[in-house]
Design a protein around this motif. Structure first.
Motif, short mmCIF file in Angstrom:
data_model
loop_
_atom_site.label_atom_id
_atom_site.label_comp_id
_atom_site.label_asym_id
_atom_site.label_seq_id
_atom_site.Cartn_x
_atom_site.Cartn_y
_atom_site.Cartn_z
N PHE A 213 0.61 -1.26 -0.04
CA PHE A 213 -0.02 -0.02 0.02
C PHE A 213 0.83 1.18 -0.06
CE2 PHE A 213 -2.40 3.33 2.45
CZ PHE A 213 -3.42 3.37 1.75
N PHE A 214 1.73 1.25 1.05
CA PHE A 214 2.66 2.41 0.96
C PHE A 214 3.43 2.64 -0.08
CE2 PHE A 214 1.14 2.53 5.51
CZ PHE A 214 0.69 3.98 5.57
N ARG A 215 3.87 1.52 -0.62
CA ARG A 215 4.97 1.60 -1.97
C ARG A 215 4.28 2.06 -3.11
NH1 ARG A 215 8.73 -2.25 -3.75
NH2 ARG A 215 6.73 -3.57 -4.04
N ALA A 216 2.80 2.03 -3.26
CA ALA A 216 2.10 2.33 -4.44
C ALA A 216 1.68 3.65 -4.33
CB ALA A 216 0.52 1.47 -4.51
N ILE A 217 1.87 4.49 -2.96
CA ILE A 217 1.43 6.12 -3.07
C ILE A 217 2.52 6.82 -3.36
CG2 ILE A 217 0.32 7.46 -1.64
CD1 ILE A 217 -1.22 5.04 -0.18
N PRO A 218 2.25 7.98 -4.10
CA PRO A 218 3.51 8.85 -4.40
C PRO A 218 3.88 9.50 -2.76
CG PRO A 218 1.69 9.23 -5.75
CD PRO A 218 1.13 8.41 -4.79
N ILE B 126 6.00 2.78 -13.20
CA ILE B 126 5.03 2.74 -11.89
C ILE B 126 5.68 4.05 -11.16
CG2 ILE B 126 4.79 1.78 -9.69
CD1 ILE B 126 4.54 -0.79 -11.29
N ASN C 65 8.64 -1.22 -13.76
CA ASN C 65 8.85 -0.44 -12.38
C ASN C 65 9.07 1.08 -12.83
OD1 ASN C 65 8.91 -2.57 -10.85
ND2 ASN C 65 10.98 -3.19 -10.94
N TYR D 127 7.05 6.03 3.24
CA TYR D 127 7.22 5.67 2.02
C TYR D 127 8.45 4.63 1.95
CZ TYR D 127 8.31 5.26 -3.11
OH TYR D 127 8.81 4.79 -4.28
N LYS E 47 3.72 7.78 -10.27
CA LYS E 47 3.98 8.33 -8.92
C LYS E 47 4.63 9.80 -8.94
CE LYS E 47 5.85 4.86 -6.84
NZ LYS E 47 6.47 4.06 -5.74
N THR F 119 -1.30 2.26 -10.29
CA THR F 119 -0.02 1.44 -10.36
C THR F 119 -0.19 0.02 -10.20
OG1 THR F 119 0.31 1.80 -7.97
CG2 THR F 119 1.28 3.52 -9.38
N PHE G 248 -4.02 5.92 -6.50
CA PHE G 248 -2.97 5.71 -7.18
C PHE G 248 -2.71 4.10 -6.84
CE2 PHE G 248 -1.99 9.93 -6.89
CZ PHE G 248 -1.28 10.18 -7.87
N ILE H 13 1.74 15.46 2.05
CA ILE H 13 0.26 16.47 2.07
C ILE H 13 -0.39 15.76 3.05
CG2 ILE H 13 -1.49 17.32 0.93
CD1 ILE H 13 0.14 17.03 -1.59
N PHE H 14 -0.68 14.61 3.35
CA PHE H 14 -1.71 14.07 4.21
C PHE H 14 -1.03 14.16 5.63
CE2 PHE H 14 -1.97 9.93 6.87
CZ PHE H 14 -3.23 10.01 7.32
N LEU I 96 4.72 12.55 -2.35
CA LEU I 96 4.12 13.84 -2.22
C LEU I 96 2.68 13.66 -1.13
CD1 LEU I 96 4.13 16.77 -2.35
CD2 LEU I 96 3.46 16.58 -4.61
N ILE I 97 1.93 12.83 -2.05
CA ILE I 97 0.49 12.49 -1.45
C ILE I 97 0.85 12.10 0.30
CG2 ILE I 97 -1.33 10.83 -1.28
CD1 ILE I 97 -1.55 12.35 -3.65
N LEU I 98 1.72 11.28 0.72
CA LEU I 98 1.98 10.97 1.96
C LEU I 98 2.09 12.39 2.88
CD1 LEU I 98 3.79 7.50 1.56
CD2 LEU I 98 1.57 7.93 2.48
N LEU J 166 -7.87 19.17 1.12
CA LEU J 166 -7.57 18.91 2.91
C LEU J 166 -7.69 20.19 3.43
CD1 LEU J 166 -4.74 16.41 3.03
CD2 LEU J 166 -7.05 16.08 3.58
N ASP K 118 12.28 0.65 -8.26
CA ASP K 118 11.72 -0.66 -7.62
C ASP K 118 10.59 0.10 -7.15
OD1 ASP K 118 11.45 -3.50 -7.23
OD2 ASP K 118 11.39 -2.50 -5.41
N ALA K 119 9.21 -0.41 -7.84
CA ALA K 119 7.89 -0.06 -6.98
C ALA K 119 6.89 -1.33 -7.34
CB ALA K 119 7.63 1.29 -7.68
N GLY K 120 7.19 -2.18 -8.05
CA GLY K 120 6.30 -3.19 -8.48
C GLY K 120 6.65 -4.57 -7.94
N PHE L 49 -7.64 11.05 2.08
CA PHE L 49 -6.48 10.50 1.69
C PHE L 49 -6.98 9.19 1.32
CE2 PHE L 49 -3.24 7.51 3.53
CZ PHE L 49 -2.35 7.67 3.14
N MET M 130 -5.67 17.10 -4.17
CA MET M 130 -5.87 16.71 -2.61
C MET M 130 -5.34 17.60 -1.71
SD MET M 130 -3.73 13.54 -0.99
CE MET M 130 -3.49 13.43 0.89
#
Lengths: 297, 224
Positions: A110-115, B159, B156, A150, B163, B206, B202, A121-122, A117-119, B184, A286-288, B195, B180
């Motif tokens: 989950f955390f690897r799939a999210i950019p 992906i 990779n 991340y 992101k 991905t 995403f 901002i959150f 920057l999104i993390l 927020l 590496d992300a996938g 979130f 976003m």
């Protein structure tokens, strides 16, 4: 020298190579000339835009060095937190118990799939909501939190790949002398995996340092990146400032990259080790899934 | 809890559509630029090799944020180089694509180069011994194996690119990360819901890419 694509050049090929060199040189020179002409047209090449970086020490003491300090601080804090967290997640993902392995695997993916920057901002919004972090520290906290979430998951994958890259005989031998699972992990696998992972971890530090720039540009973090606005406001030299800032980033990161590949080469050559190395480059891209990790060169 | 989605105030799908567009344009562009760079890095001409190496080492070690911001502040606002967008919104989109291509191209290049390196030299030597010409060796022996070897690494890169498109938010391109942030600021009480929506977006972008291309990579891999 000979490679898969071409033989050692003979007389004809040498002439051809010289022609290609000439054509390429002309193209590069044309591009460079166009850029410089464009910059000169907008007065970006004027001496007073560039000399402050040499003559005015204040530009370094007030802006660039403190900014670099913040960048390194955020990067190191994030690394120091993410490293043990990632190690725990990585080992948990290798657990024999499905109730540990599956949730941790889902968390990591989950955390690897999210950019990142999104993390960031959150986390920034989260700290506003919680109200526990003073507003001048909030950008640093947000940047570090985003980076940790991340990168801990990326490091978890590196750790997993590091442990999986060890020869099977290591675990078998530990089992044969009667070690328990935890002992095998603690005394045999993890210490060896750490050496195998070192290059990848140093490379990951480069990724972290590069990502801190997001906080500087977007969240008001006073890092090296954010200094471009302040310096350009004082000296009105946007391009010169960006070039200098880029050069600092490149110098720091290039040193780390070189260190990583030097470590990788050293580990591969060393006779005492198992020869298992997690390559540095994989972490960045590496992300996938760890498919590309730890395969033979 | 998710009533902010129904209010019609925020165009979440639109923002993600911009993210997808950024990804697609940059993917095509960086594939082309990456192939060119890889070509230079393996070419027999020393000057081209040196240029390729210098470019890859420089750009890879620069933060993408700096590149994208440099495209916007440096190229567009300072030098006035316009990439043909009519509005500043369109211009921002194109500048972001340019920055993403310059950055991602280096990773495509490195992936391709490692793919060429996976082909044993003996294969080319055998092909030459059979009397195949240079282009035949390239077309029949080296490239097919090299491409099959790099599908996984390229997936990779794709992906990571998806992101990385969020970085375009720093120059005001109206993609997912920017929306976003705006949401927020207005809907602070729905923090986790907002979130969740963007995280899910995403993951949906991905995860299938990774699974599909991972499966393809495994199927076509050359077993050695």
């Amino acid at each position: 020298m000979s490679s898969i694509l071409y033989d050692t050049p003979g007389p004809k090929a040498k002439v051809r190579n010289w022609i290609y060199t000439g054509v390429f040189l002309v193209l590069v020179a044309l591009a460079l000339w166009w850029v410089l002409a464009r910059m000169a047209e907008k007065n970006q090449l004027d001496a007073d835009k560039w000399t402050p970086f040499i003559t005015d020490s204040q530009i370094w003491t007030t802006f660039l060095l403190p900014g670099l300090g913040e960048t390194l601080k955020a990067g190191l804090i994030a690394m120091v937190i993410a490293l043990p967290l990632g190690a725990i997640l990585g080992i948990a993902r290798l657990s024999d118990h499905a109730w540990v392995r599956v949730p941790v695997g889902a968390l990591v993916e989950f955390f690897r799939a999210i950019p990142v920057l999104i993390l960031m901002i959150f986390s920034s919004a989260l700290y506003v909501l919680l109200g526990t972090v003073s507003s001048d520290l909030r950008p640093l906290y947000a940047v570090v939190t985003g980076l940790v979430l991340y990168n801990a998951s990326v490091i978890a994958e590196i750790v997993r790949a590091g442990i999986l890259s060890l020869p099977r005989g290591q675990a078998d031998a530990a089992k044969a002398i009667g070690m328990r699972k935890g002992q095998t992990m603690m005394y045999v696998l993890v210490p060896q995996a750490v050496t195998a992972m070192l290059p990848a971890l140093v490379s990951q530090l480069v990724v972290i340092l590069k990502d801190t720039a997001l906080g500087g540009a977007f969240l008001g973090f006073a890092d090296l990146m954010s200094m471009n606005r302040q310096i350009a406001a004082n000296y009105s030299n946007t391009i010169a400032t960006m070039v200098v800032i880029a050069l600092i980033y490149i110098a720091v990161n290039f040193t780390l990259t070189t260190l990583a590949s030097w470590l990788e080469r050293r580990l591969r050559q060393s006779k005492r080790g198992t020869g298992a190395v997690v390559e540095g480059d994989v972490a960045e891209v590496d992300a996938g899934g760890a498919a590309g990790v730890g395969k033979a060169p | 809890m998710f009533d902010f989605l129904d209010s019609g105030q925020y165009d979440v799908l639109g923002a993600f559509w911009v993210t997808v567009q950024l990804t697609l344009y940059s993917a095509v562009g960086s594939l082309i630029w990456g192939v060119l760079l890889a070509g230079m890095r393996v070419s027999p001409v020393p000057l081209m090799r040196a240029f390729g190496t210098a470019y890859v080492n420089t750009v890879r070690n620069t933060p993408l944020t700096l590149l994208v911001l440099g495209c916007s502040l440096g190229l567009y606002q300072t030098l006035g180089i316009n990439l043909g967008g009519d509005t500043s919104k369109e211009a921002g989109f194109r500048l972001a694509v340019l920055g993403l291509i310059a950055y991602t191209g280096t990773f495509v290049c490195e992936a391709l180069r490692s793919g060429i390196n996976t082909v044993p030299v003996g294969q080319a030597e055998a092909a030459r011994a059979l009397g195949l010409s240079f282009f035949q060796v390239l077309r029949l022996i080296v490239l097919p194996q090299a491409f099959r070897a790099v599908i996984g690494p390229l997936a990779n890169v794709l992906i990571a690119l998806t992101k990385n498109t969020t970085v375009a938010a720093t120059i005001g391109v109206a993609e997912a990360a920017l929306l976003m942030k705006e949401m927020l600021e207005n809907e602070a009480d729905a923090l986790f819901a907002v979130f969740g929506v963007f995280a899910l977006g995403f993951v949906l972008l991905t995860l299938p890419t990774g699974l599909l291309l991972g499966w393809v990579a495994k199927r076509v891999a050359v077993k050695r």
